[in-house]
Motif scaffolding. Structure first.
Motif, PDB file in Angstrom:
ATOM      1  N   PHE A 271       3.679   1.732  -5.159  1.00 39.14           N
ATOM      2  CA  PHE A 271       2.951   1.691  -4.093  1.00 39.14           C
ATOM      3  C   PHE A 271       1.604   1.151  -3.897  1.00 39.14           C
ATOM      4  O   PHE A 271       0.876   0.981  -2.979  1.00 39.14           O
ATOM      5  CB  PHE A 271       2.841   3.505  -3.867  1.00 39.14           C
ATOM      6  N   GLY A 272       1.355   0.920  -5.180  1.00 34.78           N
ATOM      7  CA  GLY A 272      -0.192   0.424  -5.332  1.00 34.78           C
ATOM      8  C   GLY A 272      -1.244   1.496  -4.599  1.00 34.78           C
ATOM      9  O   GLY A 272      -1.721   1.496  -4.233  1.00 34.78           O
ATOM     10  N   ILE A 273      -1.104   2.487  -5.103  1.00 39.71           N
ATOM     11  CA  ILE A 273      -2.341   3.922  -4.218  1.00 39.71           C
ATOM     12  C   ILE A 273      -2.663   3.153  -5.502  1.00 39.71           C
ATOM     13  O   ILE A 273      -4.175   3.232  -4.687  1.00 39.71           O
ATOM     14  CB  ILE A 273      -1.807   5.256  -4.673  1.00 39.71           C
ATOM     15  N   SER A 274      -3.310   2.751  -6.420  1.00 38.18           N
ATOM     16  CA  SER A 274      -3.772   2.913  -8.016  1.00 38.18           C
ATOM     17  C   SER A 274      -4.172   1.300  -7.547  1.00 38.18           C
ATOM     18  O   SER A 274      -3.592  -0.185  -7.413  1.00 38.18           O
ATOM     19  CB  SER A 274      -3.162   2.835  -8.742  1.00 38.18           C
TER      20      SER A 274
ATOM     21  N   GLY B  85       0.955  -0.647  -0.297  1.00 39.37           N
ATOM     22  CA  GLY B  85       0.012   0.201  -0.159  1.00 39.37           C
ATOM     23  C   GLY B  85       1.067   1.526   0.018  1.00 39.37           C
ATOM     24  O   GLY B  85       1.354   1.491  -0.110  1.00 39.37           O
ATOM     25  N   GLY B  86       0.682   2.711   0.023  1.00 41.26           N
ATOM     26  CA  GLY B  86       0.793   3.715   0.295  1.00 41.26           C
ATOM     27  C   GLY B  86       1.858   4.116   1.175  1.00 41.26           C
ATOM     28  O   GLY B  86       1.613   5.279   2.238  1.00 41.26           O
TER      29      GLY B  86
END
Lengths: 171, 174
Positions: free
Chosen positions: A105-108, A90-91
């Motif tokens: 970061f996998g924000i999306s 995650g973020g």
């Protein structure tokens, strides 16, 4: 229009951030108020750990939903990577010494497809504890000053006990 | 676009009559939040009528201070909680990172020092269910925490249906 707001089923998210610095499982619970049942519908999880040496993602966390503090839902802890996530890792800032692409970061949600959402088919009775247990199978090899976090967020519905749980909301 | 125009007849009068009582509507809560602060943002439901929210979407910036610049590093530093202002009832037990309940999520921000070269905004638009009736004359409150050391911004849209209160509403065609 007359609305009994007190008895109206309402969306409710339950969130907890776990800090992981040991392989001993961490447990946390949310105690439901008298008169309220909780129907978790989806769970979202993100976590932050990269291996500092290899800059690769570590997938060694497990997660369980727990009724009270003992009755687990599902037979075994599920590997985090197989369970749920909008984004997986995650973020968070990571322990990686190298720059990490934003995608990582996998924000999306695009970083991890929606199909990874897991629908949860259960509900918790009033005064029960909505429990979450997370664990690391092993501790990642990371810089000590950067803690590991796991964020768990349950999306669900609070239902007043006189409501008919079976017929509401297509759960 | 669920109607097949060769098969279905749209009863215009009935639709218009119903539309006077309820119609699709949105309520937006947005703002900028200073570094390391907790702030409260809200939008009025107004006296038009009750507002029944179906889903929620939202976006936010992911900015941090990188003196002298403002850097967009993609890390979500905003945590929020939705509260029904009329009853002060929270719809979350805690402040939840926005990336756990909002899409499209991160977007480019003009507050960044380099918006033109920042990573593309997220573009997957997938509304999250939030069925809740916000009563007339109340408001939707979003309590927001910014853990970043620079200002960030957000926008949250509640998509739903306005249920017109005839007795208290003026200016609605009949």
């Amino acid at each position: 229009m007359q609305v009994d707001l007190f008895r109206q089923p309402r969306p409710f998210m339950i969130y907890k951030r776990f800090q992981i610095d040991t392989v001993v499982p961490r447990y946390w619970g949310y105690a439901l108020d008298k008169g309220y049942k909780y129907i978790p519908q989806y769970a979202f999880v993100q976590y932050n750990k990269l291996d500092a040496q290899t800059n690769t993602e570590l997938l060694n966390y497990t997660i369980q939903l727990v009724k009270g503090n003992s009755v687990t839902i599902g037979l075994n802890p599920a590997d985090m990577k197989n369970f749920i996530s909008p984004a997986g890792r995650g973020g968070f800032y990571t322990a990686s010494p190298a720059p990490v692409d934003l995608d990582n970061f996998g924000i999306s949600f695009s970083a991890s497809p929606i199909k990874n959402w897991i629908k949860i088919n259960t509900f918790f009775e009033h005064r029960e504890v909505v429990g979450v247990r997370v664990a690391a199978k092993s501790l990642p090899n990371v810089q000590e000053e950067v803690p590991s976090y796991i964020d768990v967020c349950l999306h669900g519905t609070l239902v007043y006990e006189e409501q008919d749980v079976e017929t509401w909301g297509g759960v | 676009m669920g109607n097949n125009i060769f098969r279905d007849t749209i009863p215009a009068l009935k639709v218009l009559q119903k539309q006077q009582k309820q119609y699709q509507d949105n309520i937006l809560v947005e703002g900028q939040i200073a570094a390391n602060t907790l702030q409260q943002f809200s939008s009025d439901v107004t006296s038009l009528g009750d507002f029944y929210s179906y889903v929620v979407t939202g976006s936010f910036s992911t900015l941090v201070d990188d003196n002298p610049n403002v850097l967009d590093n993609g890390v979500c530093n905003l945590r929020g909680k939705v509260v029904d202002g009329s009853t002060k009832r929270a719809l979350m037990n805690d402040f939840i990172p926005l990336n756990l309940w909002l899409t499209p999520g991160r977007v480019r921000s003009s507050l960044s020092s380099s918006p033109a070269t920042d990573a593309e905004s997220n573009n997957l638009f997938y509304p999250i269910v939030m069925k809740y009736l916000f009563p007339i004359d109340g408001n939707i409150i979003v309590e927001m925490k910014n853990d970043s050391d620079t200002t960030n911004e957000f926008a949250i849209m509640f998509h739903g249906v306005r249920i017109v209160n005839r007795g208290r509403t003026r200016g609605i065609p009949r």
